[in-house]
Design an enzyme around this catalytic site. Structure first.
Site, PDB file in Angstrom:
ATOM      1  N   TYR A 178      -7.945  -0.986  10.855  1.00  0.00           N
ATOM      2  CA  TYR A 178      -6.659  -1.349  11.444  1.00  0.00           C
ATOM      3  C   TYR A 178      -5.540  -0.654  10.657  1.00  0.00           C
ATOM      4  O   TYR A 178      -5.751  -0.209   9.520  1.00  0.00           O
ATOM      5  CB  TYR A 178      -6.513  -2.884  11.418  1.00  0.00           C
ATOM      6  CG  TYR A 178      -5.221  -3.384  11.993  1.00  0.00           C
ATOM      7  CD1 TYR A 178      -4.974  -3.283  13.358  1.00  0.00           C
ATOM      8  CD2 TYR A 178      -4.237  -3.935  11.181  1.00  0.00           C
ATOM      9  CE1 TYR A 178      -3.771  -3.717  13.896  1.00  0.00           C
ATOM     10  CE2 TYR A 178      -3.032  -4.379  11.706  1.00  0.00           C
ATOM     11  CZ  TYR A 178      -2.802  -4.260  13.064  1.00  0.00           C
ATOM     12  OH  TYR A 178      -1.615  -4.689  13.587  1.00  0.00           O
ATOM     13  N   ASN A 180      -3.069  -1.305   8.824  1.00  0.00           N
ATOM     14  CA  ASN A 180      -2.614  -1.632   7.460  1.00  0.00           C
ATOM     15  C   ASN A 180      -3.697  -1.371   6.411  1.00  0.00           C
ATOM     16  O   ASN A 180      -3.485  -1.620   5.228  1.00  0.00           O
ATOM     17  CB  ASN A 180      -2.163  -3.098   7.389  1.00  0.00           C
ATOM     18  CG  ASN A 180      -3.302  -4.074   7.650  1.00  0.00           C
ATOM     19  OD1 ASN A 180      -4.382  -3.682   8.110  1.00  0.00           O
ATOM     20  ND2 ASN A 180      -3.072  -5.338   7.374  1.00  0.00           N
ATOM     21  N   LYS A 181      -4.856  -0.874   6.817  1.00  0.00           N
ATOM     22  CA  LYS A 181      -5.982  -0.728   5.890  1.00  0.00           C
ATOM     23  C   LYS A 181      -5.850   0.532   5.015  1.00  0.00           C
ATOM     24  O   LYS A 181      -5.030   1.397   5.283  1.00  0.00           O
ATOM     25  CB  LYS A 181      -7.294  -0.682   6.679  1.00  0.00           C
ATOM     26  CG  LYS A 181      -7.607  -1.994   7.410  1.00  0.00           C
ATOM     27  CD  LYS A 181      -7.831  -3.122   6.442  1.00  0.00           C
ATOM     28  CE  LYS A 181      -8.519  -4.340   7.017  1.00  0.00           C
ATOM     29  NZ  LYS A 181      -7.806  -5.043   8.079  1.00  0.00           N
ATOM     30  N   GLN A 182      -6.719   0.619   4.000  1.00  0.00           N
ATOM     31  CA  GLN A 182      -6.696   1.766   3.080  1.00  0.00           C
ATOM     32  C   GLN A 182      -6.861   3.063   3.855  1.00  0.00           C
ATOM     33  O   GLN A 182      -6.297   4.096   3.492  1.00  0.00           O
ATOM     34  CB  GLN A 182      -7.834   1.650   2.049  1.00  0.00           C
ATOM     35  CG  GLN A 182      -7.673   0.537   1.032  1.00  0.00           C
ATOM     36  CD  GLN A 182      -8.329  -0.755   1.468  1.00  0.00           C
ATOM     37  OE1 GLN A 182      -8.483  -1.042   2.662  1.00  0.00           O
ATOM     38  NE2 GLN A 182      -8.714  -1.574   0.498  1.00  0.00           N
TER      39      GLN A 182
END
Ligand SMILES: Cc1ncc(COP(=O)(O)O)c(C=O)c1O
Length: 371
Positions: A178, A180-182
């Site tokens: 998603y 906002n992930k790394q």
């Protein structure tokens, strides 16, 4: 005067991602094409896993992983109540029951001793979550002798004390992509796997029950549409190329936060994310603080907003969500560590491009908000 509002999250996307996506668009093969196995191979190599399977989300990955290890109707899966709701929901998809156990107050991960005490003769799997990117104590869970599915959706870049990357131990481990992930593909996920049998089952079930060597419209088992497109995989490959830089930037931002908030921690009792210990290394995903006992969380979040800083309560305890309360009769007091942490947790802005100056602004705003 308030300058620009500091957002909670912001992906790093540049020319490489644009070029990769445009190349797929021009190729005309938008799905079931060559970027899928290429992304899987590169991801597996990065983690040190034998296999990887790209899926449409972290949730889809967790669901297929539970099916692969054989969780079925009426069985129980022991998991953490301090997680994103998906890690419990996937158990319900298979008409099994998520059985919660309390968390470790330092790491905020499922406590292996509490998990052990929650095992019954109906327990068929354990589902530890590497919450906020901190490695769960896998060796302790492995000692319990049950199949394990790892929720690594927040933990790309995390490493266990024995040097094995999170997701590289051979259990099915689900990562999430998603925004906002790394690493992001907009929406998406990846399962890392140690078993060729699991890989075959998962690759078939993500594609409507059609094995990779079967003909079009030939389906020999129940399946789902959990595929990841070539567009998303191209984006993922480009992000993977720059993953080291993304992870290093996140770790630097976390170190700045620690410094900027040290005073509030010492003088006001603000709880900071635990430091790496015993050789475990966090893959930084979010910067979540626990407000002091006397603080009003909603009021603090409103005050931060007024000062131009986005924040949110993160995470609520799953067993106290209305659906889980109604369905299973959960009540406050069942998992006191989780409930205390969940009631005081606030996620602060956290992304690779956050500057030291912005972090100083967040720290100042939090000092004002806490009064
Ligand atoms: C701990 C955890 N589990 C599962 C998920 C589900 O991932 P996705 O949103 O990709 O389905 C997430 C992501 O938000 C997560 O943070």
């Amino acid at each position: 005067m308030i300058t620009e509002e500091i957002p909670l999250a912001k992906p790093v996307l540049g020319a490489a991602e644009e070029a990769a996506v445009i190349e797929v668009l021009r190729s005309g093969q938008l799905s079931l094409g060559p970027r899928v196995p290429a992304f899987e191979a590169a991801f597996a190599a990065r983690i040190g896993a034998r296999y990887a399977s790209a899926v449409s989300s972290g949730t889809a990955g967790l669901h297929l992983a539970l099916r692969a290890v054989g969780v079925g109707e009426g069985e129980e899966v022991v998991t953490s109540p301090f997680s994103f709701v998906a890690s419990a929901n996937v158990v319900l998809y298979e008409r099994a029951r998520p059985v919660f156990a309390d968390i470790d107050p330092r790491t905020l991960n499922l406590d292996p001793a509490a998990a052990a005490a929650a095992i019954t003769d109906r327990t068929t799997a354990l589902l530890p979550v590497h919450i906020f990117g901190y490695p769960a104590d896998l060796p302790a869970f492995e000692a319990l002798g049950l199949p394990i599915v790892e929720d690594a959706c927040e933990a790309l870049g995390a490493v266990h004390a024995d040097g094995v990357a999170v997701g590289g131990r051979g259990h099915p481990a689900a990562f999430g992509f998603y925004a906002n992930k790394q690493l992001t593909t907009g929406e998406g996920g990846m399962l890392t796997l140690g078993s060729g049998e699991h890989k075959l089952a998962i690759d078939s079930e993500r594609n409507q029950g059609r094995a990779p060597d079967m003909g079009w419209l030939d389906h020999d088992r129940l399946g789902f549409n959990y595929r990841l497109s070539d567009i998303a995989c191209a984006l993922g490959l480009a992000q993977l190329e720059r993953l080291d830089a993304l992870l290093a930037a996140r770790a630097r931002v976390a170190a700045w936060y620690r410094e900027a908030l040290a005073g509030l921690a010492a003088e006001r009792g603000l709880g900071l994310p635990c430091e790496d210990a015993g050789g475990d290394r966090r893959g930084w995903f979010v910067f979540v603080v626990q407000l002091p006992d006397d603080a009003d969380r909603d009021g603090t979040i409103r005050a931060l907003r007024a000062l131009g800083v986005q924040s949110k309560p993160y995470l609520p305890a799953i067993h106290l969500m209305s659906f889980y309360r109604e369905r299973f009769g959960h009540r406050p007091g069942e998992f006191p560590v989780c409930e205390d942490i969940a009631a005081r947790s606030v996620a602060l802005p956290f992304f690779p491009a956050l500057s030291e100056g912005q972090i100083a602004r967040v720290a100042e705003a939090l000092t004002t908000a806490l009064g």
